[in-house]
Design a protein around this motif. Structure first.
Motif, mmCIF file in Angstrom:
data_model
loop_
_atom_site.group_PDB
_atom_site.id
_atom_site.type_symbol
_atom_site.label_atom_id
_atom_site.label_comp_id
_atom_site.label_asym_id
_atom_site.label_seq_id
_atom_site.Cartn_x
_atom_site.Cartn_y
_atom_site.Cartn_z
ATOM 1 N N ILE A 563 0.868 -1.186 0.000
ATOM 2 C CA ILE A 563 0.000 0.000 0.000
ATOM 3 C C ILE A 563 0.914 1.249 0.000
ATOM 4 N N ASN A 564 0.884 1.921 -1.112
ATOM 5 C CA ASN A 564 1.736 3.107 -1.259
ATOM 6 C C ASN A 564 1.016 4.359 -0.727
ATOM 7 N N ASP A 575 -7.124 4.617 6.622
ATOM 8 C CA ASP A 575 -7.665 3.402 7.274
ATOM 9 C C ASP A 575 -7.556 2.214 6.286
ATOM 10 N N ILE A 576 -6.824 1.191 6.703
ATOM 11 C CA ILE A 576 -6.570 0.025 5.829
ATOM 12 C C ILE A 576 -7.309 -1.209 6.382
ATOM 13 N N GLN A 577 -8.024 -1.901 5.494
ATOM 14 C CA GLN A 577 -8.649 -3.208 5.836
ATOM 15 C C GLN A 577 -8.362 -4.202 4.701
ATOM 16 N N ILE A 578 -7.941 -5.381 5.114
ATOM 17 C CA ILE A 578 -7.688 -6.469 4.127
ATOM 18 C C ILE A 578 -8.491 -7.694 4.569
ATOM 19 N N SER A 579 -9.331 -8.217 3.671
ATOM 20 C CA SER A 579 -10.062 -9.466 3.938
ATOM 21 C C SER A 579 -9.625 -10.536 2.938
ATOM 22 N N THR A 612 -10.095 -21.909 -5.388
ATOM 23 C CA THR A 612 -9.363 -20.644 -5.498
ATOM 24 C C THR A 612 -9.153 -20.020 -4.117
ATOM 25 N N GLY A 613 -8.247 -19.055 -4.069
ATOM 26 C CA GLY A 613 -8.055 -18.205 -2.908
ATOM 27 C C GLY A 613 -8.065 -16.730 -3.366
ATOM 28 N N SER A 614 -8.454 -15.812 -2.459
ATOM 29 C CA SER A 614 -8.549 -14.409 -2.913
ATOM 30 C C SER A 614 -8.368 -13.452 -1.737
ATOM 31 N N TYR A 615 -8.116 -12.157 -2.088
ATOM 32 C CA TYR A 615 -8.095 -11.132 -1.037
ATOM 33 C C TYR A 615 -8.668 -9.839 -1.614
ATOM 34 N N LYS A 616 -9.106 -8.943 -0.696
ATOM 35 C CA LYS A 616 -9.646 -7.630 -1.051
ATOM 36 C C LYS A 616 -8.993 -6.580 -0.165
ATOM 37 N N VAL A 617 -8.674 -5.418 -0.784
ATOM 38 C CA VAL A 617 -8.025 -4.336 -0.039
ATOM 39 C C VAL A 617 -8.963 -3.106 -0.031
ATOM 40 N N TYR A 618 -9.227 -2.587 1.193
ATOM 41 C CA TYR A 618 -10.086 -1.404 1.374
ATOM 42 C C TYR A 618 -9.241 -0.276 1.983
ATOM 43 N N ILE A 619 -9.358 0.947 1.368
ATOM 44 C CA ILE A 619 -8.675 2.132 1.914
ATOM 45 C C ILE A 619 -9.752 3.181 2.184
ATOM 46 N N GLY A 621 -12.460 2.786 3.592
ATOM 47 C CA GLY A 621 -13.798 2.247 3.360
ATOM 48 C C GLY A 621 -14.105 1.914 1.931
ATOM 49 N N ASN A 622 -13.219 2.291 1.010
ATOM 50 C CA ASN A 622 -13.451 1.992 -0.405
ATOM 51 C C ASN A 622 -12.535 0.862 -0.882
ATOM 52 N N MET A 623 -13.131 -0.104 -1.636
ATOM 53 C CA MET A 623 -12.320 -1.232 -2.118
ATOM 54 C C MET A 623 -11.412 -0.750 -3.232
ATOM 55 N N LYS A 624 -10.127 -0.904 -3.027
ATOM 56 C CA LYS A 624 -9.145 -0.434 -3.982
ATOM 57 C C LYS A 624 -8.526 -1.581 -4.798
#
Length: 637
Positions: A563-564, A575-579, A612-619, A621-624
């Motif tokens: 995350i740059n 605010d960073i969230q990773i699921s 499969t496997g996956s991830y999502k990155v939110y900055i 509150g918005n999925m980036k």
């Protein structure tokens, strides 16, 4: 017939024997509440007066016998044209089956069997009964080793058939005496011949004569020489073979005179005094004598012979007869007066002392004095086997030449009846053997899981058998504990090495396999029992071998997320969230935090095959960012 009750008394339960003449059933005597054997004449013979008469005669003959080695007959009767004989039920098997299952038999066992068998047959002969069909199929041996002779009179009831009529008779032809084969007179010596064949089979496991047909076997009895039993049993002493050869002599006059004579020869066959015995050979006697015929050389002699052969005239013939008789009487008188006194005069001799000699030595000595030897064999606890104990008349008594000297020859110590030693300890048995005077014994140690350590579980000869204190050896089998040893460390060994080790140590392997990412395929992952555990031979060892890596197992991959943060000098925060989702998670939160500078995160994803496997990155509150990873792609990277 099963379930039928004969004369409301004998309930037929099951067939235990079947032959051409009769069927034998195990039955229940409901009155006396005991198990019996019932022989029922086959219905097809029920209307044959000859069969019925002989069947009844068998019952009468056997009923007259009372001997421990003869099957007892309790009753005989008829129920609606069914003729039957009720007998003792013997729990055991036929001697034929016993031979087949236990050959080769020890000579000690053979002597025990033949002693009992000859006892039973001798008892029958003493009661003027001839068996006529002695064969192992007609001899039973119970679970205690007791011999029982059965089927008295069967040969008589089957005599209306030829020797090729039925298979049951074909079985008997192997044991027929030559006189039976030719249809001649049958007597006690016919039984002796059959006993010789039974003895032959006991020591070799086979009959002496065999063939494709009953006739071919019968011809061998009539014409063939008895094959040497030592051909099939090279360790058989000559004394044993001699018993067989004498009993099976084609001419009855060369066989044993009585069954008891044969029994005595069998019981003494292993005595030291009979070692080196010569082979029994039937004497050959040239009964034809050559008669001298005068040579006829001249015509005058021929005429004179013709004249002598011409009949006399009546008057001359009478005169000739008268003077011939007169001349014979005168000559006889003169001969008697001169010769008879010399013939009738018998010299006296003093009896020599033969006590302490053996039979052969005594014969030589007595022959010098023109005396005959008559022997009687008796047991004696002090005089060695084969030595003469006493003689009648005593030494130095004057007797006539040609007289018989009666002697008693020692058979050694009288055999004893063995106790049951099974179930006793080795020490207690040794004490008992000492009290019984048994010195010829041995203990054989064997592993037996059914008996505690140091307990005797078998004996040879068996319980109730006769045992000679001088010639027999008692073998006692003692249970011992299985020895143990520590098992080696098998982990890391190859399958080939493990199986070689198991074979060398006499261990049993339970082979198992499982996948391993660390142990090479074919090598040991685990073992049970473990290294150093004490085990016995035969123990089952569980060994797990590697199958190598599981080709279809889940894989775990590690994905970096960077995350740059631009303009880090402004001190702005994000605010960073990773699921993430994988084999173990579904939209699970990996991290949630506030950062003010560039940050790198590593997410572990466990992916199942075909998944499969996956991830999502939110900055803020918005999925980036969102990424999906396939199993096949990741496995092949």
């Amino acid at each position: 017939m099963i379930g039928k009750r004969l004369n409301a008394r004998y309930q037929l339960d099951q067939v235990i024997g079947d032959g051409g003449m009769a069927t034998v059933y195990k039955a229940k005597d409901v009155i006396l509440d005991r198990d019996v054997a019932v022989k029922v004449l086959r219905p097809e013979h029920g209307n044959d007066p000859e069969f019925i008469r002989r069947f009844h005669r068998e019952a009468q003959a056997a009923t007259s016998l009372a001997h421990p080695n003869v099957v007892s007959v309790y009753d005989a009767g008829e129920d609606k044209e069914l003729h039957y004989i009720v007998m003792e039920l013997v729990e055991g098997q036929t001697l034929k089956k016993y031979i087949n299952e236990n050959k080769p038999l020890s000579l000690t066992k053979v002597i025990n069997i033949m002693t009992q068998l000859t006892d039973g047959i001798a008892h029958a002969h003493d009661n003027n009964i001839i068996h006529r069909d002695i064969k192992p199929q007609n001899i039973l041996i119970d679970n205690e080793g007791t011999i029982k002779v059965t089927d008295f009179g069967i040969a008589l009831a089957s005599s209306s058939y030829t020797i090729t009529h039925t298979m049951s008779v074909l079985g008997s032809v192997h044991y027929l005496s030559p006189e039976q084969a030719r249809g001649g007179l049958v007597n006690e010596k016919s039984d002796i011949y059959s006993l010789g064949i039974v003895l032959y089979e006991l020591v070799t496991g086979r009959v002496p004569f065999s063939g494709d047909t009953a006739v071919s076997v019968a011809i061998k009895h009539l014409q063939g020489e008895v094959p040497s039993p030592r051909k099939w049993n090279p360790n058989l002493p000559q004394s044993f073979e001699n018993v067989i050869l004498k009993a099976m002599a084609r001419d009855p006059k060369y066989r044993y005179k009585t069954v008891k004579d044969m029994q005595l020869d069998i019981e003494t066959a292993l005595l030291e005094s009979r070692r080196g015995e010569r082979r029994f050979v039937i004497p050959t006697i040239d009964e034809e004598h050559t008669r001298a015929i005068p040579n006829i050389t001249t015509e005058a002699q021929l005429k004179r012979m013709k004249k002598e052969q011409q009949p006399m005239k009546p008057n001359n013939k009478k005169a000739f007869i008268f003077f011939s008789i007169l001349f014979f009487l005168i000559l006889s008188t003169v001969f008697a007066s001169i010769v008879f006194p010399k013939i009738l005069s018998v010299n006296d001799v003093d009896v020599p002392n033969v006590v302490g000699m053996n039979e052969a030595q005594a014969k030589i000595v007595l022959n010098k004095y023109d005396l005959q030897l008559k022997t009687q064999e008796v047991y004696d606890n002090t005089v060695p086997v084969g030595q003469i104990i006493e003689q009648i008349p005593n030494a130095d008594i004057a007797v006539k030449e040609g007289s018989s000297i009666k002697v008693k020859v020692s058979l050694g110590k009288k055999p004893i009846i063995l106790d049951r030693f099974v179930g006793q300890t080795k020490e207690s048995i040794e004490e008992t053997l000492s009290q019984l005077g048994i010195t010829n014994y041995e203990f054989v140690e064997e592993v037996n899981e059914n008996y505690p350590e140091n307990i005797v579980f078998d004996q040879e000869p068996g319980f109730g058998e006769r045992f000679s204190l001088e010639t027999d050896v008692l073998t006692l089998y003692v249970s011992v504990k299985q020895p143990t040893f520590p098992i080696d460390n098998l982990i890391g060994l190859s399958q080939e090495d493990v199986y070689r080790y198991m074979n060398d140590k006499n261990l049993s392997i339970i082979h198992q396999e499982q996948y391993s990412d660390t142990i090479e395929k074919g090598y040991v992952i685990a073992q049970n029992p473990g290294f150093g555990t004490e085990v016995e031979r035969g123990t089952e060892i569980e060994v797990v071998f590697s199958k190598g890596p599981n080709p279809n197992q889940p894989i775990t991959v590690y994905k970096e997320i960077k995350i740059n943060i631009p303009n880090q000098s402004n001190n702005e925060t994000y605010d960073i969230q990773i699921s993430y989702s994988d084999a173990n998670h579904e939209n699970s939160l990996f991290i949630s935090e506030t950062i003010s500078e560039t940050t790198t995160y590593t997410v572990p994803l466990t992916i199942n095959p075909n998944s499969t496997g996956s991830y999502k990155v939110y900055i803020n509150g918005n999925m980036k960012d969102e990424k999906v990873f396939r199993y096949e792609d990741e496995k092949n990277r």
